[in-house]
Design a protein around this motif. Structure first.
Motif, PDB file in Angstrom:
ATOM      1  N   GLN A 134      42.528  30.132  54.282  1.00  0.00           N
ATOM      2  CA  GLN A 134      41.811  29.614  55.431  1.00  0.00           C
ATOM      3  C   GLN A 134      41.487  28.134  55.294  1.00  0.00           C
ATOM      4  N   MET A 135      41.273  27.647  54.070  1.00  0.00           N
ATOM      5  CA  MET A 135      41.070  26.215  53.900  1.00  0.00           C
ATOM      6  C   MET A 135      42.357  25.445  54.202  1.00  0.00           C
ATOM      7  N   THR A 136      43.498  26.026  53.821  1.00  0.00           N
ATOM      8  CA  THR A 136      44.772  25.387  54.140  1.00  0.00           C
ATOM      9  C   THR A 136      44.997  25.357  55.644  1.00  0.00           C
ATOM     10  N   GLU A 137      44.762  26.487  56.300  1.00  0.00           N
ATOM     11  CA  GLU A 137      44.941  26.538  57.760  1.00  0.00           C
ATOM     12  C   GLU A 137      44.010  25.559  58.466  1.00  0.00           C
ATOM     13  N   TYR A 138      42.801  25.439  57.956  1.00  0.00           N
ATOM     14  CA  TYR A 138      41.843  24.501  58.552  1.00  0.00           C
ATOM     15  C   TYR A 138      42.312  23.060  58.348  1.00  0.00           C
ATOM     16  N   THR A 139      42.853  22.765  57.174  1.00  0.00           N
ATOM     17  CA  THR A 139      43.387  21.426  56.918  1.00  0.00           C
ATOM     18  C   THR A 139      44.537  21.113  57.863  1.00  0.00           C
ATOM     19  N   ILE A 140      45.439  22.067  58.045  1.00  0.00           N
ATOM     20  CA  ILE A 140      46.566  21.868  58.967  1.00  0.00           C
ATOM     21  C   ILE A 140      46.053  21.618  60.387  1.00  0.00           C
TER      22      ILE A 140
END
Length: 217
Positions: A42-48
């Motif tokens: 979810q942190m990766t998706e939020y960064t994207i």
């Protein structure tokens, strides 16, 4: 692994495919393997998401450098509209240096590298970083744990990534020390918190990134 040359402004995101037990391992004692991987996801998706918001206000190409999984898994996870490359072998410095050399050789003029561990990173900070590269040789976003959450360069400078004690509280200070010895001009961004180990979870509310975990006390 995917086609498309970088633009003059190029953003590289370092991340890992969120497989339980193999990602965010320092958080496993606090969260367990599955929830640690969920947080990474979810942190990766939020960064994207933040990066795609950046693309609405400035012209920038985006590349995801990943470990774990494979191209098909990454595309199924984050979509087909991103450029993907394996991080390859070596320590973090070697992998970052490799990604910079590759992108500069293909025509990029200002390159920023970020991870996905900094939920407070936003389009405004990224815009400021690219703007600072008009003035400074090097831009750094200091992390509160002594590392950095962002590095930006106008050209690949290999010495900035050599003999750095990665994963320690000396990463930022050592990088600055090397940059000063090289007489590089340095632009600094606001300090932000990374999420790397259990103490980083304390009093953090992840509701803004869709995390179902409770606020940690």
């Amino acid at each position: 692994m995917t086609s498309g040359k970088p633009l003059k402004q190029h953003l590289i995101i370092f991340t890992r495919y969120p497989e339980p037990g193999k990602t965010k391992t320092r958080l496993i004692p606090a969260l367990g393997e599955v929830e640690a991987a969920n947080l990474q996801q979810q942190m990766t998706e939020y960064t994207i998401f933040q990066v795609k918001e950046l693309q609405k206000i400035t012209t920038v190409s985006v590349e995801v450098r990943f470990t774990g999984g494979d191209l098909e898994k990454m595309q199924n996870w984050l979509g087909n509209d991103l450029r993907y490359q394996l991080q390859g072998e070596g320590d973090l410095g070697t992998r970052m240096k490799r990604s910079l050399i590759n992108a500069f050789s293909q025509g990029a003029e200002k390159i920023i590298i970020i991870g996905t561990d900094c939920p407070d990173l936003n389009p405004q900070i990224l815009t400021t970083a690219f703007e600072q590269l008009n003035v400074f040789n090097l831009v750094l976003g200091p992390a509160l744990d002594g590392g950095y959450y962002l590095i930006g360069l106008q050209q690949p400078i290999a010495k900035l990534f050599a003999n750095i004690p990665w994963g320690t509280a000396q990463v930022f200070s050592k990088t600055v020390e090397i940059a000063q010895k090289l007489n590089l001009s340095i632009g600094y961004l606001q300090p932000l918190a990374d999420i790397d180990c259990p103490k980083d979870l304390e009093n953090r509310d992840f509701s803004n990134i869709g995390q179902n975990l409770c606020t940690f006390k």
